[in-house]
Design a protein around this motif. Structure first.
Motif, PDB file in Angstrom:
ATOM      1  N   ASP A  43     -34.987 -40.331  34.407  1.00 19.50           N
ATOM      2  CA  ASP A  43     -34.298 -41.375  35.165  1.00 19.50           C
ATOM      3  C   ASP A  43     -33.266 -40.777  36.117  1.00 19.50           C
ATOM      4  OD1 ASP A  43     -35.809 -43.221  33.768  1.00 19.50           O
ATOM      5  OD2 ASP A  43     -34.177 -43.782  32.402  1.00 19.50           O
ATOM      6  N   TYR A  44     -32.554 -39.753  35.666  1.00 19.21           N
ATOM      7  CA  TYR A  44     -31.562 -39.081  36.501  1.00 19.21           C
ATOM      8  C   TYR A  44     -32.238 -38.446  37.723  1.00 19.21           C
ATOM      9  CZ  TYR A  44     -28.004 -35.755  38.015  1.00 19.21           C
ATOM     10  OH  TYR A  44     -27.112 -35.040  38.772  1.00 19.21           O
ATOM     11  N   ILE A  45     -33.343 -37.775  37.499  1.00 21.86           N
ATOM     12  CA  ILE A  45     -34.066 -37.144  38.612  1.00 21.86           C
ATOM     13  C   ILE A  45     -34.583 -38.214  39.567  1.00 21.86           C
ATOM     14  CG2 ILE A  45     -36.095 -35.763  39.247  1.00 21.86           C
ATOM     15  CD1 ILE A  45     -35.647 -34.204  36.581  1.00 21.86           C
ATOM     16  N   ASP A  46     -35.129 -39.295  39.024  1.00 20.73           N
ATOM     17  CA  ASP A  46     -35.646 -40.386  39.854  1.00 20.73           C
ATOM     18  C   ASP A  46     -34.552 -41.037  40.690  1.00 20.73           C
ATOM     19  OD1 ASP A  46     -38.266 -40.029  39.052  1.00 20.73           O
ATOM     20  OD2 ASP A  46     -38.214 -41.645  37.562  1.00 20.73           O
ATOM     21  N   LYS A  47     -33.351 -41.112  40.134  1.00 22.29           N
ATOM     22  CA  LYS A  47     -32.233 -41.724  40.859  1.00 22.29           C
ATOM     23  C   LYS A  47     -31.927 -40.943  42.137  1.00 22.29           C
ATOM     24  CE  LYS A  47     -27.614 -43.538  40.056  1.00 22.29           C
ATOM     25  NZ  LYS A  47     -26.501 -43.598  39.112  1.00 22.29           N
ATOM     26  N   GLY A  48     -32.045 -39.620  42.069  1.00 19.17           N
ATOM     27  CA  GLY A  48     -31.961 -38.781  43.249  1.00 19.17           C
ATOM     28  C   GLY A  48     -30.584 -38.453  43.777  1.00 19.17           C
ATOM     29  N   GLU A  49     -29.544 -38.654  43.000  1.00 17.68           N
ATOM     30  CA  GLU A  49     -28.190 -38.334  43.447  1.00 17.68           C
ATOM     31  C   GLU A  49     -27.721 -37.022  42.821  1.00 17.68           C
ATOM     32  OE1 GLU A  49     -25.480 -41.579  42.817  1.00 17.68           O
ATOM     33  OE2 GLU A  49     -26.899 -43.028  43.632  1.00 17.68           O
ATOM     34  N   ASP A  50     -27.378 -36.059  43.651  1.00 17.31           N
ATOM     35  CA  ASP A  50     -26.888 -34.754  43.195  1.00 17.31           C
ATOM     36  C   ASP A  50     -27.852 -34.070  42.230  1.00 17.31           C
ATOM     37  OD1 ASP A  50     -24.480 -34.867  44.664  1.00 17.31           O
ATOM     38  OD2 ASP A  50     -23.568 -36.114  43.112  1.00 17.31           O
ATOM     39  N   VAL A  51     -29.132 -34.198  42.504  1.00 14.62           N
ATOM     40  CA  VAL A  51     -30.144 -33.591  41.633  1.00 14.62           C
ATOM     41  C   VAL A  51     -30.368 -32.148  42.069  1.00 14.62           C
ATOM     42  CG1 VAL A  51     -32.530 -33.686  40.840  1.00 14.62           C
ATOM     43  CG2 VAL A  51     -31.260 -35.803  41.208  1.00 14.62           C
ATOM     44  N   ASN A  52     -30.038 -31.239  41.181  1.00 17.31           N
ATOM     45  CA  ASN A  52     -30.322 -29.824  41.380  1.00 17.31           C
ATOM     46  C   ASN A  52     -30.487 -29.189  40.001  1.00 17.31           C
ATOM     47  OD1 ASN A  52     -27.667 -29.021  40.417  1.00 17.31           O
ATOM     48  ND2 ASN A  52     -26.872 -29.618  42.415  1.00 17.31           N
ATOM     49  N   GLU A  53     -30.896 -27.944  39.986  1.00 21.15           N
ATOM     50  CA  GLU A  53     -31.178 -27.255  38.723  1.00 21.15           C
ATOM     51  C   GLU A  53     -29.963 -27.254  37.796  1.00 21.15           C
ATOM     52  OE1 GLU A  53     -32.469 -22.776  37.419  1.00 21.15           O
ATOM     53  OE2 GLU A  53     -33.333 -23.563  39.263  1.00 21.15           O
ATOM     54  N   GLN A  54     -28.804 -26.997  38.355  1.00 16.64           N
ATOM     55  CA  GLN A  54     -27.591 -26.914  37.540  1.00 16.64           C
ATOM     56  C   GLN A  54     -27.238 -28.271  36.924  1.00 16.64           C
ATOM     57  OE1 GLN A  54     -27.772 -25.773  40.740  1.00 16.64           O
ATOM     58  NE2 GLN A  54     -27.824 -23.587  40.324  1.00 16.64           N
ATOM     59  N   ASN A  55     -27.295 -29.340  37.706  1.00 14.10           N
ATOM     60  CA  ASN A  55     -26.914 -30.654  37.187  1.00 14.10           C
ATOM     61  C   ASN A  55     -27.905 -31.178  36.148  1.00 14.10           C
ATOM     62  OD1 ASN A  55     -24.564 -30.740  38.641  1.00 14.10           O
ATOM     63  ND2 ASN A  55     -25.387 -32.014  40.281  1.00 14.10           N
ATOM     64  N   VAL A  56     -29.180 -30.918  36.350  1.00 13.87           N
ATOM     65  CA  VAL A  56     -30.178 -31.349  35.360  1.00 13.87           C
ATOM     66  C   VAL A  56     -29.979 -30.578  34.053  1.00 13.87           C
ATOM     67  CG1 VAL A  56     -32.646 -31.504  34.831  1.00 13.87           C
ATOM     68  CG2 VAL A  56     -31.814 -32.110  37.116  1.00 13.87           C
ATOM     69  N   THR A  57     -29.711 -29.291  34.154  1.00 18.34           N
ATOM     70  CA  THR A  57     -29.449 -28.489  32.957  1.00 18.34           C
ATOM     71  C   THR A  57     -28.186 -28.970  32.258  1.00 18.34           C
ATOM     72  OG1 THR A  57     -30.525 -26.574  33.984  1.00 18.34           O
ATOM     73  CG2 THR A  57     -29.116 -26.139  32.086  1.00 18.34           C
ATOM     74  N   LEU A  58     -27.141 -29.238  33.035  1.00 14.83           N
ATOM     75  CA  LEU A  58     -25.894 -29.748  32.445  1.00 14.83           C
ATOM     76  C   LEU A  58     -26.113 -31.086  31.750  1.00 14.83           C
ATOM     77  CD1 LEU A  58     -23.281 -28.847  35.192  1.00 14.83           C
ATOM     78  CD2 LEU A  58     -23.390 -27.932  32.867  1.00 14.83           C
ATOM     79  N   LEU A  59     -26.911 -31.956  32.357  1.00  7.96           N
ATOM     80  CA  LEU A  59     -27.203 -33.246  31.716  1.00  7.96           C
ATOM     81  C   LEU A  59     -27.930 -33.027  30.393  1.00  7.96           C
ATOM     82  CD1 LEU A  59     -27.332 -36.297  31.537  1.00  7.96           C
ATOM     83  CD2 LEU A  59     -29.342 -36.231  33.049  1.00  7.96           C
ATOM     84  N   ALA A  60     -28.900 -32.128  30.365  1.00  3.48           N
ATOM     85  CA  ALA A  60     -29.637 -31.853  29.130  1.00  3.48           C
ATOM     86  C   ALA A  60     -28.701 -31.337  28.040  1.00  3.48           C
ATOM     87  CB  ALA A  60     -30.762 -30.853  29.396  1.00  3.48           C
ATOM     88  N   VAL A  61     -27.801 -30.427  28.404  1.00  6.58           N
ATOM     89  CA  VAL A  61     -26.843 -29.888  27.434  1.00  6.58           C
ATOM     90  C   VAL A  61     -25.864 -30.982  26.996  1.00  6.58           C
ATOM     91  CG1 VAL A  61     -24.961 -28.222  27.108  1.00  6.58           C
ATOM     92  CG2 VAL A  61     -27.063 -27.525  28.254  1.00  6.58           C
ATOM     93  N   PHE A  62     -25.411 -31.802  27.948  1.00  6.58           N
ATOM     94  CA  PHE A  62     -24.503 -32.907  27.630  1.00  6.58           C
ATOM     95  C   PHE A  62     -25.131 -33.855  26.606  1.00  6.58           C
ATOM     96  CE2 PHE A  62     -23.246 -37.319  28.424  1.00  6.58           C
ATOM     97  CZ  PHE A  62     -21.876 -37.253  28.231  1.00  6.58           C
TER      98      PHE A  62
END
Length: 80
Positions: A43-62
């Motif tokens: 859902d985060y990737i689909d939303k498309g705001e500030d999507v990059n490798e670092q933010n997706v990884t941070l979300l997974a860790v969060f």
């Protein structure tokens, strides 16, 4: 290693739109070990705001820490 579920396959497909880094896929799959967390990342990737490798990884860790190590949330944040 077990076969990927359909949701995990979808997550990898979405993650490929962010990066081609295999370590990135493995990290996201490792930390997002529940269907709820996997769907949240999709859902985060689909939303498309500030999507990059670092933010997706941070979300997974969060999400992982929120589920398994709530004591690590010293800032008291419930949302990413």
């Amino acid at each position: 290693m077990s076969e990927l579920t359909e949701l995990e396959k979808k997550l990898v497909e979405k993650a490929r739109t962010v990066s081609q880094n295999k370590d990135f896929f493995l990290a996201v799959l490792n930390y997002a070990d529940t269907e709820e967390d996997q769907q949240a990342i999709i859902d985060y990737i689909d939303k498309g705001e500030d999507v990059n490798e670092q933010n997706v990884t941070l979300l997974a860790v969060f999400l992982f820490n929120k589920r398994y190590h709530p004591e690590r949330n010293r800032a008291g944040n419930d949302e990413f």
